[in-house]
Design an enzyme around this catalytic site. Structure first.
Site, PDB file in Angstrom:
ATOM      1  N   HIS A 156      -0.220  -0.141  -9.784  1.00 42.77           N
ATOM      2  CA  HIS A 156      -0.957  -0.910  -9.001  1.00 42.77           C
ATOM      3  C   HIS A 156      -1.473  -2.017  -9.611  1.00 42.77           C
ATOM      4  O   HIS A 156      -2.805  -2.329  -9.534  1.00 42.77           O
ATOM      5  CB  HIS A 156      -2.019  -0.042  -8.404  1.00 42.77           C
ATOM      6  N   GLU A 186      -3.295   7.854  -6.499  1.00 46.35           N
ATOM      7  CA  GLU A 186      -3.262   7.104  -7.495  1.00 46.35           C
ATOM      8  C   GLU A 186      -4.373   7.797  -8.571  1.00 46.35           C
ATOM      9  O   GLU A 186      -5.479   7.792  -8.125  1.00 46.35           O
ATOM     10  CB  GLU A 186      -3.371   5.489  -7.384  1.00 46.35           C
ATOM     11  N   ARG A 235       0.778  -1.284  -0.062  1.00 47.69           N
ATOM     12  CA  ARG A 235       0.215   0.142   0.151  1.00 47.69           C
ATOM     13  C   ARG A 235       1.003   1.155  -0.027  1.00 47.69           C
ATOM     14  O   ARG A 235       1.846   1.368   0.775  1.00 47.69           O
ATOM     15  CB  ARG A 235      -0.974   0.052   1.083  1.00 47.69           C
TER      16      ARG A 235
END
Length: 328
Positions: free
Chosen positions: A280, A261, A232
């Protein structure tokens, strides 16, 4: 009509979708994949279940969904869900059963190799019609890898790196079993950082772990070490990491997750080729997406059909006190 299930994305892998439809569920998807569309969908339709991918599920959305009986995460992280609100409502929040672990572990090792051997910068150099064989990389064999959080993904990364002749050390204050062969355990995070040539993070984002790697922790890392994060983004102080790389204290970093993001246009990482980044996508492989979809669907059906939850995957066990569901 069967239970209504909302997937907070445009698709769900076929095996998971098939499980839900075979059980008589009516599955809906977001067309645009925006938070505004998600909020409107929850307001306008009495969904019994939500399969949550990356969009946030804040309290206001959960509280405006009166029929909601379960939130099933399409993955193992859950920081995008307001757990307190779900618990107040008696709504269990469940994570997927480590189905994407192997894929995430492979990406973590791939990022580490890309940084150590300067793969992305060498590729760019060749495409720029340069042939520079003087830029040397780092060999992992004989060096030490520190694994922070030794769950399924951390263990898999350790297995791969150990096969590359790295010494493995681990730190995990919540580990129940510290008897894994070939792994040395440290008492503190600082001890791991000081000993490791490669540090790989595999923690959930909680109040305890947020910003666990800031300036002081980076300063304790070995000169020339590499930091990997496929967990994370909120685990790392990104400004401090950029400074540690720019100064040359760290050789680089490999990152799949970020505090915000997508990255803003002025983010310091964008000007540092020593930091290798992916958007991601640790769990974005064919096998991982199929596995996570199946796990997420099973969690939904456990609650909607059987009224039970897998205690191992339950993020908010306090909901059991509401007696809306029971543990298997």
């Amino acid at each position: 009509m069967g239970p209504k299930v909302l997937m907070t994305a445009k698709t769900l892998a076929t095996p998971g979708l098939a499980l839900l439809e075979q059980a008589g569920c009516a599955v809906s998807f977001l067309k645009e994949g925006t938070e505004a569309e998600l909020a409107e969908s929850l307001r306008s339709t009495p969904f019994d279940a939500v399969i949550s991918r990356t969009l946030a599920l804040p309290a206001i959305m959960i509280e405006t969904a009166p029929a909601l009986r379960v939130i099933s995460r399409h993955g193992v992280g859950y920081n995008n869900v307001d757990i307190e609100s779900a618990t107040r409502r008696g709504v269990p929040v469940l994570i997927a059963d480590g189905a994407n672990g192997k894929s995430v572990a492979e990406l973590a090792v791939g990022l580490a190799l890309s940084v150590a051997r300067k793969i992305t910068t060498q590729d760019a150099s060749i495409r720029a019609r340069q042939w520079n064989r003087s830029a040397y990389g780092l060999q992992f064999a004989g060096k030490t890898a520190g694994i922070v959080a030794f769950g399924a993904i951390g263990r898999r990364v350790a297995e791969i790196l150990r096969a590359m002749d790295m010494r493995i050390i681990a730190f995990d204050p919540h580990a129940r079993d510290c008897s894994t062969t070939g792994v040395d355990w440290t008492e503190t995070l600082d001890e791991l950082l000081q000993e490791s040539d490669l540090v790989s993070l595999h923690c959930p984002l909680t109040p305890e772990t947020r910003n666990m790697i800031t300036g002081p922790q980076l300063a304790r890392m070995k000169p020339g070490a590499i930091l990997i994060n496929t967990a994370r983004g909120g685990l790392i102080d990104e400004k401090a990491l950029a400074e540690a790389v720019l100064s040359g204290h760290l050789a680089g970093a490999g990152l799949d997750t970020f505090a915000d993001e997508p990255l803003p246009a002025d983010h310091p990482f964008l000007s540092l080729p020593q930091i290798v980044m992916t958007p991601h996508m640790g769990g974005s492989t064919d096998a991982a997406l199929d596995g996570v979809a199946i796990s997420a669907a099973r969690n939904v059906l456990d609650v909607l059909i059987d009224g039970k939850v897998d205690r191992r995957l339950l993020v908010n066990p306090a909901v059991l006190e509401h007696r809306t569901v029971e543990a298997k």
